[in-house]
Design a protein around this motif. Structure first.
Motif, PDB file in Angstrom:
ATOM      1  N   ILE A   1      -7.086  -5.489  -4.353  1.00 52.01           N
ATOM      2  CA  ILE A   1      -6.311  -5.486  -3.111  1.00 52.01           C
ATOM      3  C   ILE A   1      -5.905  -4.073  -2.710  1.00 52.01           C
ATOM      4  O   ILE A   1      -5.893  -3.736  -1.528  1.00 52.01           O
ATOM      5  CB  ILE A   1      -5.040  -6.355  -3.268  1.00 52.01           C
ATOM      6  CG1 ILE A   1      -5.424  -7.778  -3.669  1.00 52.01           C
ATOM      7  CG2 ILE A   1      -4.210  -6.357  -1.990  1.00 52.01           C
ATOM      8  CD1 ILE A   1      -4.227  -8.665  -3.981  1.00 52.01           C
ATOM      9  N   HIS A   2      -5.596  -3.241  -3.706  1.00 54.53           N
ATOM     10  CA  HIS A   2      -5.071  -1.906  -3.458  1.00 54.53           C
ATOM     11  C   HIS A   2      -6.049  -0.839  -3.938  1.00 54.53           C
ATOM     12  O   HIS A   2      -7.004  -1.133  -4.659  1.00 54.53           O
ATOM     13  CB  HIS A   2      -3.728  -1.741  -4.164  1.00 54.53           C
ATOM     14  CG  HIS A   2      -2.755  -2.838  -3.858  1.00 54.53           C
ATOM     15  ND1 HIS A   2      -2.628  -3.962  -4.672  1.00 54.53           N
ATOM     16  CD2 HIS A   2      -1.895  -3.005  -2.826  1.00 54.53           C
ATOM     17  CE1 HIS A   2      -1.711  -4.765  -4.147  1.00 54.53           C
ATOM     18  NE2 HIS A   2      -1.258  -4.215  -3.034  1.00 54.53           N
ATOM     19  N   TYR A   3      -5.769   0.400  -3.552  1.00 55.98           N
ATOM     20  CA  TYR A   3      -6.670   1.506  -3.857  1.00 55.98           C
ATOM     21  C   TYR A   3      -6.245   2.265  -5.113  1.00 55.98           C
ATOM     22  O   TYR A   3      -5.084   2.237  -5.515  1.00 55.98           O
ATOM     23  CB  TYR A   3      -6.723   2.465  -2.659  1.00 55.98           C
ATOM     24  CG  TYR A   3      -7.437   1.879  -1.460  1.00 55.98           C
ATOM     25  CD1 TYR A   3      -8.739   2.253  -1.147  1.00 55.98           C
ATOM     26  CD2 TYR A   3      -6.821   0.926  -0.651  1.00 55.98           C
ATOM     27  CE1 TYR A   3      -9.410   1.704  -0.058  1.00 55.98           C
ATOM     28  CE2 TYR A   3      -7.481   0.372   0.444  1.00 55.98           C
ATOM     29  CZ  TYR A   3      -8.766   0.763   0.731  1.00 55.98           C
ATOM     30  OH  TYR A   3      -9.433   0.210   1.809  1.00 55.98           O
ATOM     31  N   THR A   4      -7.216   2.956  -5.701  1.00 53.40           N
ATOM     32  CA  THR A   4      -6.920   3.804  -6.853  1.00 53.40           C
ATOM     33  C   THR A   4      -6.209   5.072  -6.398  1.00 53.40           C
ATOM     34  O   THR A   4      -6.222   5.429  -5.214  1.00 53.40           O
ATOM     35  CB  THR A   4      -8.212   4.221  -7.575  1.00 53.40           C
ATOM     36  OG1 THR A   4      -9.038   4.970  -6.655  1.00 53.40           O
ATOM     37  CG2 THR A   4      -8.970   3.026  -8.113  1.00 53.40           C
ATOM     38  N   GLU A   5      -5.604   5.771  -7.349  1.00 53.27           N
ATOM     39  CA  GLU A   5      -4.991   7.053  -7.031  1.00 53.27           C
ATOM     40  C   GLU A   5      -6.029   8.012  -6.447  1.00 53.27           C
ATOM     41  O   GLU A   5      -5.752   8.741  -5.485  1.00 53.27           O
ATOM     42  CB  GLU A   5      -4.370   7.688  -8.274  1.00 53.27           C
ATOM     43  CG  GLU A   5      -3.870   9.108  -8.001  1.00 53.27           C
ATOM     44  CD  GLU A   5      -3.150   9.764  -9.162  1.00 53.27           C
ATOM     45  OE1 GLU A   5      -2.100   9.234  -9.546  1.00 53.27           O
ATOM     46  OE2 GLU A   5      -3.648  10.796  -9.657  1.00 53.27           O
ATOM     47  N   ALA A   6      -7.232   8.008  -7.010  1.00 51.65           N
ATOM     48  CA  ALA A   6      -8.278   8.914  -6.531  1.00 51.65           C
ATOM     49  C   ALA A   6      -8.601   8.638  -5.063  1.00 51.65           C
ATOM     50  O   ALA A   6      -8.762   9.574  -4.270  1.00 51.65           O
ATOM     51  CB  ALA A   6      -9.529   8.766  -7.391  1.00 51.65           C
ATOM     52  N   ALA A   7      -8.698   7.363  -4.703  1.00 56.83           N
ATOM     53  CA  ALA A   7      -8.981   7.014  -3.310  1.00 56.83           C
ATOM     54  C   ALA A   7      -7.807   7.364  -2.409  1.00 56.83           C
ATOM     55  O   ALA A   7      -7.995   7.858  -1.295  1.00 56.83           O
ATOM     56  CB  ALA A   7      -9.313   5.526  -3.204  1.00 56.83           C
ATOM     57  N   ASN A   8      -6.598   7.105  -2.874  1.00 59.54           N
ATOM     58  CA  ASN A   8      -5.408   7.450  -2.092  1.00 59.54           C
ATOM     59  C   ASN A   8      -5.334   8.951  -1.829  1.00 59.54           C
ATOM     60  O   ASN A   8      -4.984   9.389  -0.724  1.00 59.54           O
ATOM     61  CB  ASN A   8      -4.138   6.993  -2.816  1.00 59.54           C
ATOM     62  CG  ASN A   8      -3.950   5.488  -2.771  1.00 59.54           C
ATOM     63  OD1 ASN A   8      -4.306   4.834  -1.786  1.00 59.54           O
ATOM     64  ND2 ASN A   8      -3.392   4.921  -3.824  1.00 59.54           N
ATOM     65  N   LYS A   9      -5.665   9.748  -2.831  1.00 57.85           N
ATOM     66  CA  LYS A   9      -5.660  11.206  -2.670  1.00 57.85           C
ATOM     67  C   LYS A   9      -6.707  11.624  -1.640  1.00 57.85           C
ATOM     68  O   LYS A   9      -6.459  12.497  -0.790  1.00 57.85           O
ATOM     69  CB  LYS A   9      -5.945  11.876  -4.011  1.00 57.85           C
ATOM     70  CG  LYS A   9      -6.071  13.407  -3.958  1.00 57.85           C
ATOM     71  CD  LYS A   9      -4.782  14.077  -3.501  1.00 57.85           C
ATOM     72  CE  LYS A   9      -4.759  15.580  -3.807  1.00 57.85           C
ATOM     73  NZ  LYS A   9      -5.866  16.321  -3.168  1.00 57.85           N
ATOM     74  N   HIS A  10      -7.862  11.005  -1.700  1.00 57.20           N
ATOM     75  CA  HIS A  10      -8.930  11.321  -0.756  1.00 57.20           C
ATOM     76  C   HIS A  10      -8.494  11.002   0.675  1.00 57.20           C
ATOM     77  O   HIS A  10      -8.698  11.814   1.589  1.00 57.20           O
ATOM     78  CB  HIS A  10     -10.191  10.534  -1.105  1.00 57.20           C
ATOM     79  CG  HIS A  10     -11.285  10.657  -0.087  1.00 57.20           C
ATOM     80  ND1 HIS A  10     -12.133  11.739  -0.039  1.00 57.20           N
ATOM     81  CD2 HIS A  10     -11.637   9.841   0.935  1.00 57.20           C
ATOM     82  CE1 HIS A  10     -12.970  11.579   0.976  1.00 57.20           C
ATOM     83  NE2 HIS A  10     -12.705  10.443   1.569  1.00 57.20           N
ATOM     84  N   VAL A  11      -7.892   9.839   0.869  1.00 56.47           N
ATOM     85  CA  VAL A  11      -7.438   9.449   2.205  1.00 56.47           C
ATOM     86  C   VAL A  11      -6.353  10.399   2.700  1.00 56.47           C
ATOM     87  O   VAL A  11      -6.364  10.833   3.861  1.00 56.47           O
ATOM     88  CB  VAL A  11      -6.942   7.990   2.213  1.00 56.47           C
ATOM     89  CG1 VAL A  11      -6.322   7.633   3.566  1.00 56.47           C
ATOM     90  CG2 VAL A  11      -8.088   7.038   1.900  1.00 56.47           C
TER      91      VAL A  11
ATOM     92  N   ASN B   1       0.816  -1.211   0.000  1.00 57.53           N
ATOM     93  CA  ASN B   1       0.000   0.000   0.000  1.00 57.53           C
ATOM     94  C   ASN B   1       0.851   1.263   0.000  1.00 57.53           C
ATOM     95  O   ASN B   1       0.355   2.346  -0.310  1.00 57.53           O
ATOM     96  CB  ASN B   1      -0.930   0.006   1.225  1.00 57.53           C
ATOM     97  CG  ASN B   1      -2.102  -0.920   1.053  1.00 57.53           C
ATOM     98  OD1 ASN B   1      -2.857  -0.798   0.096  1.00 57.53           O
ATOM     99  ND2 ASN B   1      -2.283  -1.845   1.972  1.00 57.53           N
ATOM    100  N   SER B   2       2.115   1.127   0.379  1.00 55.73           N
ATOM    101  CA  SER B   2       2.991   2.303   0.413  1.00 55.73           C
ATOM    102  C   SER B   2       4.339   2.048  -0.248  1.00 55.73           C
ATOM    103  O   SER B   2       5.275   2.820  -0.068  1.00 55.73           O
ATOM    104  CB  SER B   2       3.211   2.761   1.856  1.00 55.73           C
ATOM    105  OG  SER B   2       3.853   1.761   2.619  1.00 55.73           O
TER     106      SER B   2
END
Length: 315
Positions: free
Chosen positions: A281-291, A42-43
């Motif tokens: 398993i992992h998040y989209t860029e859009a979701a990562n930006k939101h988080v 995730n990172s």
């Protein structure tokens, strides 16, 4: 480092410099000359891909980089946005940067997932949480002693029961009100409870350090409870995948044969910017930006301080 450590640590490095910005109360913004990240995929910004060059193929990276970049996403990760929030990029850290750097941690999902897919019961996986966290604490102490660092930003683990790879493989598991696998999320919540207690102990052990516990679980879970509020659709369905209720019967970048006998390579959905999950398993860029936008304010942190003040150790 403990070689038997069950905590997955794929090391990604961000080195940045910033200028002093606005003053918050009597405290100025922290001046981090570098960021060192320890975490799972995730990172991971390229550690695993560097070791195994053929591990990631298109369409990974398509949204932002235009090609695979070593990240398990269509674009940037939370750590990328942490780095972007700083000003002026330094490619190589200096020796003195290790003491002034920000150290970030993002662990837990792989450790719990290993148990779930290792024929362990929910109760057995739950029972592993204290040992996993204890190993993390030992590794933290080693990093602290070796680096001399003072600023630490520790993410808890996300709602693993909301990920398509869990939902597809454990279809009999009880669902919560938004469709996530409830028992799996409860394990993640217990892990986070144990981790938060460990962080409190680390603060006692290292009173001169600034250690921030970040509730990434709650920030991510909001994407599943109120997706439309944030511009997302079908949060339980993978963007890059093929087949089944969760679009995860065949994984991202894999190949499959359609009903008419045509073999296709599994690609991205048309609008990844409205999807929460990228590859099951992992998040989209859009979701990562939101988080990132949520956690960087300090609203999901203990103590409640923004990322820009993570160098201060007042609790």
């Amino acid at each position: 480092m403990n070689k038997k450590c069950v905590v997955s640590l794929c090391i990604a490095l961000w080195c940045v410099t910033i200028t002093i910005g606005p003053v918050f109360g009597s405290e100025e913004e922290c001046d981090f000359p570098a960021i060192f990240n320890f975490g799972d995929s995730n990172s991971d910004t390229g550690g695993l891909a560097s070791a195994f060059p053929a591990f990631l193929n298109p369409p990974y990276g398509d949204t932002f980089f235009g090609e695979p970049s070593g990240r398990f996403s269509d674009g940037r990760l939370i750590i990328d946005f942490i780095g972007k929030s700083e000003k002026r990029l330094r490619l190589t850290p200096k020796e003195e940067d290790f003491k002034k750097a920000l150290y970030t941690f993002d662990i837990g999902q792989n450790d719990l997932g290993q148990g779930f897919f290792g024929n362990m019961s929910i109760q057995e996986v739950n029972a592993t949480a204290p040992d996993i966290v204890n190993t993390f604490s030992n590794n933290f102490k080693n990093i602290y002693n070796i680096s001399g660092g003072k600023s630490f930003w520790i993410h808890n683990t996300g709602p693993i029961g909301c990920l398509p790879y869990i939902l597809e493989n454990f279809q009999s598991a009880e669902r919560d009100e938004v469709g996530c696998a409830k028992p799996f999320n409860e394990v993640a919540q217990y892990f986070n409870h144990v981790l938060k207690q460990a962080v409190a102990q680390l603060r006692n052990d290292f009173p001169s350090a600034s250690i921030t516990y970040v509730d990434v679980y709650s920030a991510k879970y909001s994407l599943f409870t109120h997706p439309e509020k944030y511009g997302f659709e079908q949060p339980l369905v993978a963007c890059c995948g093929y087949g089944g209720k969760y679009n995860y019967s065949v994984g991202c970048g894999g190949t499959t044969t359609t009903v008419n006998g045509t073999q296709i390579t599994v690609g991205s959905c048309r609008r990844p910017f409205v999807k929460v999950n990228w590859d099951g398993i992992h998040y989209t860029e859009a979701a990562n930006k939101h988080v990132f936008d949520k956690i960087s304010t300090g609203a999901f942190s203990h103590p409640p301080r923004p990322l820009k003040r993570a160098c201060y150790n007042s609790y």
